[in-house]
Design an enzyme around this catalytic site. Structure first.
Site, PDB file in Angstrom:
ATOM      1  CE  LYS A  13      -2.491   0.381   3.717  1.00  0.00           C
ATOM      2  NZ  LYS A  13      -2.024   1.536   4.501  1.00  0.00           N
ATOM      3  NE  ARG A  88      -4.412   3.399  12.369  1.00  0.00           N
ATOM      4  CZ  ARG A  88      -3.644   2.790  11.473  1.00  0.00           C
ATOM      5  NH1 ARG A  88      -4.095   1.736  10.828  1.00  0.00           N
ATOM      6  NH2 ARG A  88      -2.431   3.224  11.233  1.00  0.00           N
ATOM      7  NE  ARG A 122       9.084  -8.213   4.688  1.00  0.00           N
ATOM      8  CZ  ARG A 122       8.072  -7.332   4.841  1.00  0.00           C
ATOM      9  NH1 ARG A 122       7.735  -6.539   3.845  1.00  0.00           N
ATOM     10  NH2 ARG A 122       7.453  -7.237   5.975  1.00  0.00           N
ATOM     11  NE  ARG A 156      11.027  -6.738  11.011  1.00  0.00           N
ATOM     12  CZ  ARG A 156      10.094  -5.862  10.627  1.00  0.00           C
ATOM     13  NH1 ARG A 156      10.303  -5.139   9.538  1.00  0.00           N
ATOM     14  NH2 ARG A 156       8.992  -5.696  11.284  1.00  0.00           N
ATOM     15  NE  ARG A 167       2.688  -7.387  10.746  1.00  0.00           N
ATOM     16  CZ  ARG A 167       3.716  -7.597   9.916  1.00  0.00           C
ATOM     17  NH1 ARG A 167       4.512  -8.631  10.091  1.00  0.00           N
ATOM     18  NH2 ARG A 167       3.952  -6.762   8.929  1.00  0.00           N
TER      19      ARG A 167
END
Ligand SMILES: [Zn+2]
Length: 222
Positions: A13, A88, A122, A156, A167
């Site tokens: 995004k 939000r 990643r 990470r 998430r």
């Protein structure tokens, strides 16, 4: 044109918002940036923001909406803005209607397993920090070590598959009411957010009836 971009973490995004800013000639406005700018401005509103943030409290909707209103009065936002990360909640969305005539809400849709695959690919080198992506930019070494320095790869904690799923669930729970709200207003455009970023930009522009800023708004693509 006042455009809201919705998309789960990992859909790109932020990248799209930057490209759209240039393509549409209107600024991207994010809550974090606006709050920091207000604080730095030293205005009366900035002092209110600073007092809340420095005390470690969450900034109330009233203050956020004042900050948004102030940001939209800046000359660069005279023709519109791209909202990223705001609103939000439905309460914020309802209040925003009194500040800016939202013309389009674009939801970047990517299937959950694709986001998980994208983010959990990643890695970076634990020694030199070079970023890698096992899908798009893997190391050239057969042993899987860093091809710049031979260091071990690290990931990470936020990027593990289970952390990403958590998430995404939180995002979906928070955003579902907002999606329904804008669907009810007839403003929601769903865009397939999977693929080459440049192709996704074209899809977003097509969904809002624009190809580039150089084209008259009345001309529909095709
Ligand atoms: Zn390295």
């Amino acid at each position: 044109m006042y455009l809201i971009l919705l998309g789960a973490p990992g859909v790109g995004k932020g990248t799209q918002a930057k490209v759209l800013e240039a393509a549409l000639g209107i600024p991207q406005v994010s809550t974090g940036d606006m709050l920091r700018a207000a604080k730095a401005s030293g205005s009366e509103l900035g002092h209110r923001v600073a007092a809340v943030m420095d005390a470690g409290h969450l900034v109330s909707d009233d203050i956020i909406l004042d900050v948004v209103r102030a940001r939209l009065q800046a000359p660069d936002a005279a023709k519109g803005a791209i909202f990223d990360g705001f609103p939000r909640t439905v309460a914020q969305a309802e209040a925003l209607e009194n500040i800016a005539p939202i013309s389009h809400v674009v939801a970047l849709d990517v299937a959950e397993d694709e986001i998980v695959a994208r983010i959990s690919a990643r890695y970076s080198c634990g020694a030199c920090g070079k970023p890698f992506n096992t899908l798009s930019s893997p190391t050239t070494r057969a042993d899987g070590r860093c091809d710049a320095c031979g260091g071990d790869m690290v990931q990470r904690a936020d990027d593990t598959a289970s952390a990403v799923v958590t998430r995404l669930k939180a995002y979906a729970d928070n955003t579902a009411p907002l999606v329904s709200f804008y669907e009810g207003r007839g403003l929601l455009r769903r865009v397939d957010g999977w693929g080459d970023p440049a192709v996704i930009t074209e899809r977003v522009l097509a969904s809002i009836g624009r190809e580039s800023r150089s084209e008259p708004a009345a001309v529909k693509p095709g």
